[in-house]
Enzyme design. Structure first.
Site, short mmCIF file in Angstrom:
data_model
loop_
_atom_site.label_atom_id
_atom_site.label_comp_id
_atom_site.label_asym_id
_atom_site.label_seq_id
_atom_site.Cartn_x
_atom_site.Cartn_y
_atom_site.Cartn_z
N LYS A 1 1.25 -11.97 7.94
CA LYS A 1 0.34 -11.37 7.16
C LYS A 1 -0.12 -12.15 6.16
O LYS A 1 0.48 -12.12 5.12
CB LYS A 1 0.66 -9.95 6.69
CG LYS A 1 -0.41 -9.15 5.87
CD LYS A 1 0.17 -7.70 5.47
CE LYS A 1 -1.00 -7.13 4.68
NZ LYS A 1 -0.37 -5.85 4.07
N ILE B 1 -3.44 -6.35 9.26
CA ILE B 1 -2.66 -5.37 8.66
C ILE B 1 -3.50 -4.65 7.49
O ILE B 1 -3.78 -5.43 6.44
CB ILE B 1 -1.39 -5.74 8.22
CG1 ILE B 1 -0.47 -6.19 9.30
CG2 ILE B 1 -0.78 -4.54 7.51
CD1 ILE B 1 0.96 -6.62 8.95
N THR C 1 0.73 -1.33 0.02
CA THR C 1 -0.25 0.05 -0.03
C THR C 1 0.78 1.29 0.03
O THR C 1 0.46 2.47 -0.40
CB THR C 1 -1.12 -0.06 1.18
OG1 THR C 1 -1.56 -1.29 1.33
CG2 THR C 1 -1.89 1.22 1.17
N TYR D 1 5.09 -12.18 4.90
CA TYR D 1 3.71 -11.70 4.22
C TYR D 1 3.67 -12.30 2.79
O TYR D 1 4.29 -12.51 1.84
CB TYR D 1 4.27 -9.96 3.66
CG TYR D 1 2.92 -9.32 3.09
CD1 TYR D 1 1.70 -10.07 2.98
CD2 TYR D 1 3.50 -8.25 2.26
CE1 TYR D 1 0.93 -9.06 2.04
CE2 TYR D 1 2.49 -7.47 1.58
CZ TYR D 1 1.26 -7.75 1.67
OH TYR D 1 0.27 -7.04 0.78
#
Length: 280
Positions: free
Chosen positions: A161, A203, A43, A131
Protein backbone atom coordinates in the site's frame (compact mmCIF):
# COMPACT_ATOMS: atom_id res chain seq x y z
CA UNK A 1 -6.55 -6.27 -5.89
CA UNK A 2 -9.40 -3.85 -6.58
CA UNK A 3 -11.08 -1.70 -3.94
CA UNK A 4 -10.20 -2.23 -0.31
CA UNK A 5 -11.78 -0.24 2.50
CA UNK A 6 -9.52 1.08 5.26
CA UNK A 7 -12.25 0.63 7.84
CA UNK A 8 -12.95 3.20 10.52
CA UNK A 9 -13.39 1.84 14.04
CA UNK A 10 -16.80 2.96 15.37
CA UNK A 11 -16.83 4.12 18.99
CA UNK A 12 -19.63 4.65 21.48
CA UNK A 13 -20.05 7.98 23.24
CA UNK A 14 -18.09 6.59 26.21
CA UNK A 15 -15.15 5.69 23.95
CA UNK A 16 -15.72 1.94 23.85
CA UNK A 17 -15.92 0.05 20.57
CA UNK A 18 -19.39 0.07 19.02
CA UNK A 19 -19.54 -3.58 18.03
CA UNK A 20 -23.04 -3.37 16.54
CA UNK A 21 -22.05 -0.46 14.29
CA UNK A 22 -18.83 -2.22 13.27
CA UNK A 23 -20.74 -5.30 12.16
CA UNK A 24 -23.21 -3.15 10.23
CA UNK A 25 -20.37 -1.23 8.57
CA UNK A 26 -18.57 -4.40 7.48
CA UNK A 27 -21.79 -5.93 6.17
CA UNK A 28 -22.62 -2.78 4.19
CA UNK A 29 -19.13 -2.64 2.69
CA UNK A 30 -19.22 -6.25 1.51
CA UNK A 31 -22.77 -5.87 0.23
CA UNK A 32 -21.79 -2.81 -1.79
CA UNK A 33 -19.10 -4.75 -3.60
CA UNK A 34 -15.72 -3.84 -2.09
CA UNK A 35 -13.06 -6.44 -2.82
CA UNK A 36 -11.31 -6.50 0.58
CA UNK A 37 -11.58 -4.90 4.02
CA UNK A 38 -8.74 -3.59 6.16
CA UNK A 39 -9.42 -3.23 9.90
CA UNK A 40 -7.03 -1.62 12.38
CA UNK A 41 -5.02 0.54 10.02
CA UNK A 42 -4.41 4.29 10.27
CA UNK A 43 -8.05 5.08 9.47
CA UNK A 44 -9.10 2.56 12.12
CA UNK A 45 -7.17 4.50 14.80
CA UNK A 46 -5.17 1.37 15.57
CA UNK A 47 -2.54 3.27 17.55
CA UNK A 48 -5.16 4.12 20.19
CA UNK A 49 -6.56 0.59 20.50
CA UNK A 50 -5.52 -1.60 23.40
CA UNK A 51 -4.32 -5.06 22.30
CA UNK A 52 -7.60 -6.68 23.39
CA UNK A 53 -9.57 -4.07 21.47
CA UNK A 54 -7.42 -4.56 18.38
CA UNK A 55 -8.06 -8.28 18.55
CA UNK A 56 -11.80 -7.76 19.00
CA UNK A 57 -12.13 -5.40 16.03
CA UNK A 58 -10.42 -7.90 13.72
CA UNK A 59 -12.33 -10.81 15.25
CA UNK A 60 -15.67 -9.08 14.54
CA UNK A 61 -14.58 -8.19 11.02
CA UNK A 62 -13.56 -11.78 10.26
CA UNK A 63 -16.84 -13.12 11.69
CA UNK A 64 -18.97 -10.67 9.73
CA UNK A 65 -17.09 -11.13 6.45
CA UNK A 66 -17.44 -14.90 6.82
CA UNK A 67 -15.01 -15.68 4.03
CA UNK A 68 -16.61 -13.48 1.37
CA UNK A 69 -13.63 -11.14 0.86
CA UNK A 70 -10.06 -11.00 2.20
CA UNK A 71 -9.51 -9.44 5.62
CA UNK A 72 -6.17 -7.60 5.69
CA UNK A 73 -5.56 -6.96 9.38
CA UNK A 74 -3.35 -4.14 10.55
CA UNK A 75 -0.52 -5.63 12.59
CA UNK A 76 2.22 -3.01 12.33
CA UNK A 77 4.23 -1.58 15.19
CA UNK A 78 7.48 0.27 15.78
CA UNK A 79 8.33 -2.57 18.17
CA UNK A 80 9.27 -5.58 16.04
CA UNK A 81 8.44 -8.10 18.76
CA UNK A 82 4.99 -6.58 19.21
CA UNK A 83 4.47 -6.65 15.42
CA UNK A 84 5.33 -10.37 15.43
CA UNK A 85 3.02 -11.12 18.36
CA UNK A 86 0.16 -9.19 16.74
CA UNK A 87 0.75 -10.95 13.42
CA UNK A 88 0.47 -14.35 15.05
CA UNK A 89 -2.67 -13.29 16.88
CA UNK A 90 -4.29 -11.96 13.70
CA UNK A 91 -3.60 -15.29 12.01
CA UNK A 92 -5.10 -17.18 14.95
CA UNK A 93 -8.40 -15.28 14.71
CA UNK A 94 -8.77 -15.74 10.96
CA UNK A 95 -7.28 -12.76 9.13
CA UNK A 96 -6.24 -13.70 5.60
CA UNK A 97 -3.46 -11.11 5.19
CA UNK A 98 -1.43 -8.70 7.32
CA UNK A 99 -0.86 -4.97 6.79
CA UNK A 100 2.53 -3.87 8.12
CA UNK A 101 3.35 -0.18 8.25
CA UNK A 102 6.93 1.07 8.40
CA UNK A 103 8.05 1.67 12.00
CA UNK A 104 7.17 5.17 13.18
CA UNK A 105 9.08 7.43 15.59
CA UNK A 106 12.20 5.21 15.78
CA UNK A 107 13.26 6.44 12.31
CA UNK A 108 15.09 3.22 11.30
CA UNK A 109 17.38 3.37 8.26
CA UNK A 110 16.66 1.20 5.24
CA UNK A 111 18.84 -1.71 6.41
CA UNK A 112 16.98 -1.71 9.74
CA UNK A 113 13.60 -1.78 8.00
CA UNK A 114 14.79 -4.78 6.00
CA UNK A 115 15.69 -6.51 9.27
CA UNK A 116 12.31 -5.54 10.78
CA UNK A 117 10.22 -6.92 7.93
CA UNK A 118 12.41 -10.01 7.55
CA UNK A 119 11.86 -10.83 11.22
CA UNK A 120 8.09 -10.54 10.75
CA UNK A 121 8.08 -12.61 7.55
CA UNK A 122 10.14 -15.32 9.25
CA UNK A 123 7.82 -15.44 12.26
CA UNK A 124 4.38 -15.64 10.62
CA UNK A 125 3.36 -17.21 7.33
CA UNK A 126 0.37 -15.02 6.42
CA UNK A 127 0.83 -12.94 3.24
CA UNK A 128 2.07 -9.43 4.05
CA UNK A 129 1.04 -6.11 2.52
CA UNK A 130 3.73 -3.51 3.18
CA UNK A 131 2.42 -0.03 4.03
CA UNK A 132 4.48 3.03 3.20
CA UNK A 133 3.04 6.33 4.48
CA UNK A 134 5.95 8.71 5.13
CA UNK A 135 3.69 11.63 6.04
CA UNK A 136 2.58 9.73 9.14
CA UNK A 137 5.62 7.63 10.02
CA UNK A 138 8.55 9.90 8.99
CA UNK A 139 10.15 6.82 7.42
CA UNK A 140 10.11 6.12 3.71
CA UNK A 141 10.36 2.59 2.37
CA UNK A 142 12.55 3.15 -0.67
CA UNK A 143 12.20 1.23 -3.92
CA UNK A 144 15.42 -0.75 -3.56
CA UNK A 145 14.33 -1.82 -0.07
CA UNK A 146 10.98 -3.07 -1.36
CA UNK A 147 12.68 -4.94 -4.19
CA UNK A 148 15.14 -6.62 -1.83
CA UNK A 149 12.37 -7.70 0.56
CA UNK A 150 10.11 -9.08 -2.15
CA UNK A 151 12.94 -10.95 -3.85
CA UNK A 152 13.78 -12.55 -0.50
CA UNK A 153 10.14 -13.40 0.31
CA UNK A 154 8.25 -13.61 -3.01
CA UNK A 155 5.49 -15.78 -1.56
CA UNK A 156 5.20 -13.91 1.73
CA UNK A 157 5.52 -10.20 0.90
CA UNK A 158 2.96 -9.96 -1.87
CA UNK A 159 1.83 -6.33 -2.04
CA UNK A 160 2.38 -2.75 -0.99
CA UNK A 161 0.00 0.00 0.00
CA UNK A 162 1.89 3.03 -1.27
CA UNK A 163 0.87 6.37 0.21
CA UNK A 164 4.15 8.09 -0.62
CA UNK A 165 2.49 10.23 -3.28
CA UNK A 166 5.19 9.29 -5.80
CA UNK A 167 3.47 7.45 -8.64
CA UNK A 168 6.77 6.76 -10.41
CA UNK A 169 7.38 4.09 -7.79
CA UNK A 170 4.81 1.87 -9.47
CA UNK A 171 7.06 1.61 -12.52
CA UNK A 172 10.18 1.23 -10.35
CA UNK A 173 8.62 -1.69 -8.49
CA UNK A 174 7.42 -3.32 -11.70
CA UNK A 175 10.90 -3.10 -13.23
CA UNK A 176 12.61 -4.38 -10.10
CA UNK A 177 10.15 -7.10 -9.08
CA UNK A 178 7.77 -7.82 -11.94
CA UNK A 179 4.15 -7.28 -12.83
CA UNK A 180 2.92 -9.96 -10.45
CA UNK A 181 3.71 -7.75 -7.42
CA UNK A 182 0.43 -6.22 -6.21
CA UNK A 183 0.62 -2.44 -5.93
CA UNK A 184 -2.21 -0.67 -4.15
CA UNK A 185 -2.61 3.08 -3.94
CA UNK A 186 -2.87 4.52 -0.45
CA UNK A 187 -4.17 7.85 -1.75
CA UNK A 188 -7.71 8.05 -3.12
CA UNK A 189 -7.08 11.29 -4.96
CA UNK A 190 -4.09 9.78 -6.82
CA UNK A 191 -5.60 6.38 -7.55
CA UNK A 192 -6.47 7.11 -11.19
CA UNK A 193 -2.87 7.95 -12.08
CA UNK A 194 -1.57 5.13 -9.90
CA UNK A 195 -3.68 2.66 -11.83
CA UNK A 196 -2.54 4.08 -15.14
CA UNK A 197 1.08 3.49 -14.09
CA UNK A 198 0.35 -0.18 -13.42
CA UNK A 199 -1.27 -0.32 -9.99
CA UNK A 200 -4.00 -2.87 -9.38
CA UNK A 201 -6.14 -1.26 -6.70
CA UNK A 202 -6.51 1.09 -3.78
CA UNK A 203 -6.86 0.77 -0.02
CA UNK A 204 -9.37 3.55 0.27
CA UNK A 205 -10.61 5.93 2.94
CA UNK A 206 -13.40 7.19 0.68
CA UNK A 207 -14.78 3.67 0.29
CA UNK A 208 -16.05 3.91 3.87
CA UNK A 209 -18.55 6.50 2.64
CA UNK A 210 -19.07 5.52 -1.02
CA UNK A 211 -18.13 1.83 -1.26
CA UNK A 212 -20.12 1.03 -4.39
CA UNK A 213 -18.73 3.93 -6.41
CA UNK A 214 -15.18 3.20 -5.28
CA UNK A 215 -15.55 -0.47 -6.21
CA UNK A 216 -16.98 0.48 -9.59
CA UNK A 217 -14.12 2.91 -10.17
CA UNK A 218 -11.55 0.23 -9.46
CA UNK A 219 -13.36 -2.29 -11.65
CA UNK A 220 -13.44 0.17 -14.56
CA UNK A 221 -9.75 1.00 -14.12
CA UNK A 222 -8.75 -2.67 -14.02
CA UNK A 223 -10.84 -3.38 -17.11
CA UNK A 224 -9.14 -0.57 -19.03
CA UNK A 225 -12.40 1.38 -19.37
CA UNK A 226 -10.78 4.78 -19.14
CA UNK A 227 -13.94 6.73 -20.03
CA UNK A 228 -15.90 5.14 -17.17
CA UNK A 229 -12.92 5.40 -14.79
CA UNK A 230 -12.58 9.14 -15.48
CA UNK A 231 -16.31 9.66 -15.05
CA UNK A 232 -16.33 7.91 -11.66
CA UNK A 233 -13.13 9.62 -10.54
CA UNK A 234 -14.67 13.02 -11.24
CA UNK A 235 -17.76 12.09 -9.23
CA UNK A 236 -15.63 10.92 -6.31
CA UNK A 237 -12.89 13.56 -6.39
CA UNK A 238 -14.69 16.26 -4.35
CA UNK A 239 -15.35 13.66 -1.67
CA UNK A 240 -11.70 12.53 -1.72
CA UNK A 241 -10.70 16.14 -1.08
CA UNK A 242 -13.32 16.79 1.59
CA UNK A 243 -12.32 13.76 3.62
CA UNK A 244 -8.87 15.21 4.22
CA UNK A 245 -9.83 18.77 5.14
CA UNK A 246 -9.02 17.87 8.75
CA UNK A 247 -7.06 15.12 10.50
CA UNK A 248 -8.29 11.72 9.32
CA UNK A 249 -10.46 9.91 10.30
CA UNK A 250 -12.43 12.86 11.72
CA UNK A 251 -13.95 13.93 8.38
CA UNK A 252 -14.73 10.40 7.20
CA UNK A 253 -16.47 9.60 10.48
CA UNK A 254 -18.55 12.76 10.16
CA UNK A 255 -19.38 11.93 6.54
CA UNK A 256 -20.49 8.46 7.59
CA UNK A 257 -23.05 9.99 9.95
CA UNK A 258 -24.64 11.59 6.89
CA UNK A 259 -25.16 8.26 5.13
CA UNK A 260 -25.46 5.77 8.02
CA UNK A 261 -27.77 6.67 10.89
CA UNK A 262 -26.33 3.82 12.95
CA UNK A 263 -22.79 5.21 13.11
CA UNK A 264 -21.43 8.03 15.27
CA UNK A 265 -18.49 10.34 14.68
CA UNK A 266 -16.56 9.74 17.92
CA UNK A 267 -12.78 9.61 17.62
CA UNK A 268 -10.18 9.00 20.31
CA UNK A 269 -7.81 11.56 21.71
CA UNK A 270 -5.38 12.90 20.68
CA UNK A 271 -7.74 13.35 17.71
CA UNK A 272 -10.97 15.29 18.07
CA UNK A 273 -14.03 15.52 15.79
CA UNK A 274 -13.48 17.49 12.60
CA UNK A 275 -13.95 21.25 12.45
CA UNK A 276 -17.06 23.13 11.37
CA UNK A 277 -15.23 24.19 8.22
CA UNK A 278 -14.42 20.58 7.40
CA UNK A 279 -18.08 19.60 7.96
CA UNK A 280 -19.21 22.21 5.46
Amino acid sequence: FGCGTALVTPFMADGSIDEVALRALVEWQVGEGVHMVIPCGSTGEAVTLAPAEHRRVVEITVEQVNGRVPVIAGAGSNDTQRAIATSREMKAIGATHLLHVTPMYNKPPQRAMIAHFRAIADACDLPIVLYNVPARTVTDLLDDTVVELVRKYPDRIIAIKDASGDRSRVADHRMGIGREFCQLSGNDDMALGFMAMGGVGCISVTANVAPRLCAQFQAASLAGDTVRAHELNERLFPLHQALFTDASPGPVKYALTRVCDWLGEEVRLPLIPCSAESRR
